[in-house]
Design a protein around this motif. Structure first.
Motif, PDB file in Angstrom:
ATOM      1  N   GLN A  58      26.762  -9.486 -48.694  1.00 28.95           N
ATOM      2  CA  GLN A  58      27.073 -10.660 -47.877  1.00 28.95           C
ATOM      3  C   GLN A  58      28.556 -10.704 -47.518  1.00 28.95           C
ATOM      4  O   GLN A  58      28.924 -11.020 -46.383  1.00 28.95           O
ATOM      5  N   ILE A  61      29.330  -8.217 -44.784  1.00 29.61           N
ATOM      6  CA  ILE A  61      28.848  -8.679 -43.477  1.00 29.61           C
ATOM      7  C   ILE A  61      29.808  -9.721 -42.916  1.00 29.61           C
ATOM      8  O   ILE A  61      30.203  -9.674 -41.745  1.00 29.61           O
ATOM      9  N   LEU A  95      30.215  -4.578 -42.370  1.00 30.23           N
ATOM     10  CA  LEU A  95      28.850  -4.159 -42.088  1.00 30.23           C
ATOM     11  C   LEU A  95      28.316  -4.959 -40.912  1.00 30.23           C
ATOM     12  O   LEU A  95      28.539  -6.169 -40.829  1.00 30.23           O
ATOM     13  N   GLN A  96      27.614  -4.269 -40.026  1.00 26.35           N
ATOM     14  CA  GLN A  96      27.015  -4.931 -38.876  1.00 26.35           C
ATOM     15  C   GLN A  96      25.554  -4.528 -38.761  1.00 26.35           C
ATOM     16  O   GLN A  96      25.093  -3.584 -39.417  1.00 26.35           O
ATOM     17  N   GLU A  97      24.832  -5.241 -37.916  1.00 22.22           N
ATOM     18  CA  GLU A  97      23.426  -4.944 -37.713  1.00 22.22           C
ATOM     19  C   GLU A  97      23.240  -3.486 -37.296  1.00 22.22           C
ATOM     20  O   GLU A  97      23.938  -2.983 -36.412  1.00 22.22           O
ATOM     21  N   ASP A 106      23.802  -0.915 -39.298  1.00 22.63           N
ATOM     22  CA  ASP A 106      24.552  -0.021 -40.189  1.00 22.63           C
ATOM     23  C   ASP A 106      23.698   0.395 -41.389  1.00 22.63           C
ATOM     24  O   ASP A 106      22.911  -0.401 -41.917  1.00 22.63           O
ATOM     25  N   LEU A 154      18.077  -9.590 -44.538  1.00 22.22           N
ATOM     26  CA  LEU A 154      19.360  -8.933 -44.269  1.00 22.22           C
ATOM     27  C   LEU A 154      19.292  -7.413 -44.390  1.00 22.22           C
ATOM     28  O   LEU A 154      20.124  -6.703 -43.821  1.00 22.22           O
ATOM     29  N   ILE A 202      21.161  -2.553 -42.547  1.00 23.22           N
ATOM     30  CA  ILE A 202      21.435  -3.961 -42.289  1.00 23.22           C
ATOM     31  C   ILE A 202      20.643  -4.392 -41.053  1.00 23.22           C
ATOM     32  O   ILE A 202      20.696  -3.728 -40.013  1.00 23.22           O
ATOM     33  N   ASN A 245      19.119  -8.039 -38.752  1.00 23.34           N
ATOM     34  CA  ASN A 245      19.362  -9.464 -38.488  1.00 23.34           C
ATOM     35  C   ASN A 245      18.013 -10.140 -38.323  1.00 23.34           C
ATOM     36  O   ASN A 245      17.587 -10.472 -37.227  1.00 23.34           O
TER      37      ASN A 245
END
Length: 228
Positions: A18, A21, A26-28, A30, A61, A72, A74
């Protein structure tokens, strides 16, 4: 005792992911590091790591892709876990508090949506409004009522506001259901809801932010919260 330690250590995984992010590390899309690397970096064993990853999956997540690793995603909106709704209920929240939250958020978003609504947005809103009128049962009407209000928030492009609505969707959905049920069995009340929706949409189409805000205030003000 070992199992309890694993559960406590798994919180390290949840907090760390968390944090990464929120910090933008970290992004969607990854991919998380391999499990062996993560256990070393976090100073925990594999059972604790896997427990933490399972919890992150439940939160929407993380997604485990067979043979590829952990990624990761969303998908928080589709998560079965609604911390805000649960906390609200456990703290003995009231329908009036839900109403106050909706009033603050939706009167603002109605005005904002009026500034930027496209012809496509208006067509979509009118379609939802028409489907609500045509729906056969109070439950179906409530679902379209909810969709119309959520769509107005979505039009603003403010994802934080939209996510707030989504993250308390359980509470709001019940609010819509009870409100529509009350109006459905009370003379012309349901017809008044239809008319108020049209007034809001008309104001959005004219790009009249003040009128849209006033129409939403009127619409929400007609909800009899004490009966919910």
């Amino acid at each position: 005792m070992e199992k309890q330690d694993d559960k406590n250590l798994s919180n390290v995984v949840i907090r760390k992911v968390q944090e990464m992010i929120l910090n933008g590390e970290l992004q969607e899309g990854d991919k998380l590091p391999p499990e062996r690397e993560m256990t070393i970096r976090l100073g925990i064993g594999r059972p604790a790591l896997r427990e933490g990853l399972k919890s992150l999956e439940m939160l929407g997540l993380v997604e485990r892709r067979h043979g590829l690793g952990n990624y990761i995603i969303n998908n928080v909106q589709a998560s079965y876990f609604e911390p805000l709704s649960l906390s609200f209920m456990l703290n003995h929240g009231t329908p009036n508090e839900i109403f106050e939250m909706r009033s603050c958020l939706e009167t603002y978003t109605a005005g904002k949506a009026a500034e930027i609504a496209t012809p496509s947005d208006i067509r979509n809103l009118r379609s939802i409004a028409e489907q609500m009128v045509s729906a056969k049962t109070p439950s179906e009407k409530a679902a379209f009522d909810r969709d119309l209000h959520f769509e107005i928030v979505r039009i603003t492009g403010n994802m934080l506001m939209y996510n707030i609505m989504e993250n308390v969707s359980y509470l709001i959905d019940r609010f819509f259901e009870k409100s529509v049920q009350l109006s459905y069995f009370k003379g012309d009340s349901i017809d008044n809801i239809y008319k108020e929706h049209e007034e809001i949409i008309d104001a959005l189409q004219r790009h009249d932010a003040a009128a849209a805000t006033a129409a939403m205030e009127k619409h929400l003000g007609n909800i009899k919260v004490t009966y919910l």
